[in-house]
Design an enzyme around this catalytic site. Structure first.
Site, PDB file in Angstrom:
ATOM      1  N   HIS A  84      46.741  46.640  38.005  1.00 53.00           N
ATOM      2  CA  HIS A  84      45.432  46.749  37.357  1.00 53.00           C
ATOM      3  C   HIS A  84      44.309  47.009  38.352  1.00 53.00           C
ATOM      4  CE1 HIS A  84      47.251  45.468  33.636  1.00 53.00           C
ATOM      5  NE2 HIS A  84      47.652  44.336  34.175  1.00 53.00           N
ATOM      6  N   HIS A 109      38.529  42.005  44.624  1.00 53.49           N
ATOM      7  CA  HIS A 109      39.212  43.155  44.037  1.00 53.49           C
ATOM      8  C   HIS A 109      38.186  44.209  43.653  1.00 53.49           C
ATOM      9  CE1 HIS A 109      38.254  40.560  40.553  1.00 53.49           C
ATOM     10  NE2 HIS A 109      37.978  41.716  39.962  1.00 53.49           N
ATOM     11  N   HIS A 111      36.882  47.696  41.157  1.00 54.36           N
ATOM     12  CA  HIS A 111      36.873  48.466  39.913  1.00 54.36           C
ATOM     13  C   HIS A 111      36.314  49.843  40.251  1.00 54.36           C
ATOM     14  CE1 HIS A 111      37.694  44.891  37.426  1.00 54.36           C
ATOM     15  NE2 HIS A 111      36.958  44.254  38.330  1.00 54.36           N
ATOM     16  N   GLU A 122      31.738  48.075  36.556  1.00 53.14           N
ATOM     17  CA  GLU A 122      31.822  47.354  35.283  1.00 53.14           C
ATOM     18  C   GLU A 122      30.432  47.045  34.749  1.00 53.14           C
ATOM     19  OE1 GLU A 122      35.864  45.611  34.409  1.00 53.14           O
ATOM     20  OE2 GLU A 122      34.902  44.118  35.702  1.00 53.14           O
ATOM     21  N   HIS A 135      34.283  42.834  43.319  1.00 55.21           N
ATOM     22  CA  HIS A 135      34.123  41.467  42.840  1.00 55.21           C
ATOM     23  C   HIS A 135      34.761  40.507  43.842  1.00 55.21           C
ATOM     24  CE1 HIS A 135      33.826  42.823  38.342  1.00 55.21           C
ATOM     25  NE2 HIS A 135      32.731  43.047  39.036  1.00 55.21           N
ATOM     26  N   THR A 217      36.434  39.628  33.432  1.00 56.10           N
ATOM     27  CA  THR A 217      36.375  40.947  32.789  1.00 56.10           C
ATOM     28  C   THR A 217      37.749  41.503  32.472  1.00 56.10           C
ATOM     29  OG1 THR A 217      36.337  42.127  34.913  1.00 56.10           O
ATOM     30  CG2 THR A 217      34.212  41.446  33.989  1.00 56.10           C
TER      31      THR A 217
END
Length: 338
Positions: A84, A109, A111, A122, A135, A217
């Site tokens: 992910h 991590h 996004h 996000e 994040h 999230t």
């Protein structure tokens, strides 16, 4: 380091529970998250679209103070492709001050979007997305033993959100991670990163941020996160963001049809009455709505004052000119009479 890895592994075991390994970021899948994870359908979800005009300035919010970020020890960080995102474990002793409690770092991590797209973050600012978002996840270590326990409590987690924007220069701090991405191309693959100054991943100014209560999230979407989203983005190069967009897959090695891991962001959620606070005056252009009204009123009053001053000066100048002309006429007439 071993304890941090165990906590991180436990954290993601919880996220993967109840079929969590099967969720994805595509729009249809996101709509079905609440079916398997009821918390994803609650009213205080993240991320959100931060509307500058409705943000409330809170002058009591202090700057964020990282502890142990600059010197995180000598043990390597574990870097993982979990299918992910790209995530990296963090060392013990990395804490956050400037929050209601002391929070201890667990992992970070990313996004990101897809090549050619403008989105990827996000959180949004006035509907505008950034190419990526970092994040950094922490748990309330004053109250709870570990992240797995903390995530079930409203004050359990604190996450730093850092916007990533594309600039002309490479960011050396991010290369510590991005240069290793090729080694974790497929889901489930792991590698290590030599310890480095994590503080350099954050914006230079840690005193300007948005604060609100929200959720994870990703499933299970527990509403246990105190969010700190920094106003100042961090710049990375186009080549660096492409490392995420082009080199990572959501499928396992050996898959006949490898699926690129892109567009790894949840769509913005409704505020539902929540208030977003800021540590700085945060209306459009950095000012609150009240300040903008005051500025506009001040400008109008200043213009009116300048106009009035100019009109008075011009009137007096004309009056003096007329008096001078009368004096010249009178003198000429007197001379002719003589």
């Amino acid at each position: 380091m071993l304890l941090a890895f165990i906590l991180l592994h436990s954290f993601y075991q919880t996220l993967a529970a109840k079929g969590g390994a099967h969720w994805s970021y595509d729009a249809h899948s996101q709509e079905t998250w609440p079916e398997a994870y009821p918390d994803c359908g609650l009213k205080a979800q993240s991320p959100i679209d931060i509307q500058m005009g409705s943000v409330q300035y809170d002058p009591s919010l202090p700057p964020i103070e990282p502890e142990g970020y600059r010197n995180p020890g000598s043990d390597p960080f574990a870097l993982t492709n979990n299918g992910h995102t790209v995530q990296m474990s963090l060392a013990e002793g990395m804490n956050l001050h400037g929050l209601p409690n002391i929070y201890t770092a667990v992992q970070l991590h990313f996004h990101w979007g897809s090549k050619g797209s403008s989105g990827g973050s996000e959180h949004l600012i006035d509907g505008q997305a950034f190419p990526g978002e970092l994040h950094v996840v922490h748990f309330n270590s004053e109250k709870y033993a570990n992240v797995s326990e903390a995530m079930h409590h409203p004050d359990g987690l604190a996450v730093l959100g850092i916007f990533l924007e594309v600039g002309k220069m490479e960011n050396p701090a991010y290369n510590n991670i991005f240069n290793q991405v090729d080694k974790i191309q497929y889901a489930g693959e792991e590698d290590t990163v030599s310890p480095f100054n994590i503080r350099n991943l954050l914006p230079e100014h840690l005193g300007h941020y948005f604060r609100y209560n929200g959720s994870l999230t990703t499933p299970p979407c527990y509403q246990s996160v105190l969010w700190t989203v920094f106003h100042q983005p961090v710049q990375i190069s186009a080549a660096q963001i492409e490392k995420l967009q082009k080199s990572v897959y959501s499928s396992k090695a050996g898959s006949s049809t490898p699926q690129s891991l892109v567009d790894t962001f949840r769509h913005p959620q409704l505020l539902n009455g929540r208030v977003v606070f800021s540590s700085f005056p945060a209306g459009p252009s950095g000012y609150s709505a009240g300040e903008i009204v005051a500025i506009v009123f001040g400008v109008l009053m200043g213009c009116a004052a300048l106009f009035l001053t100019g009109w008075i000066v011009a009137k007096r100048t004309r009056a003096r000119s007329m008096q001078d002309q009368k004096g010249v006429v009178f003198t000429s007439s007197s001379r002719r009479a003589v």
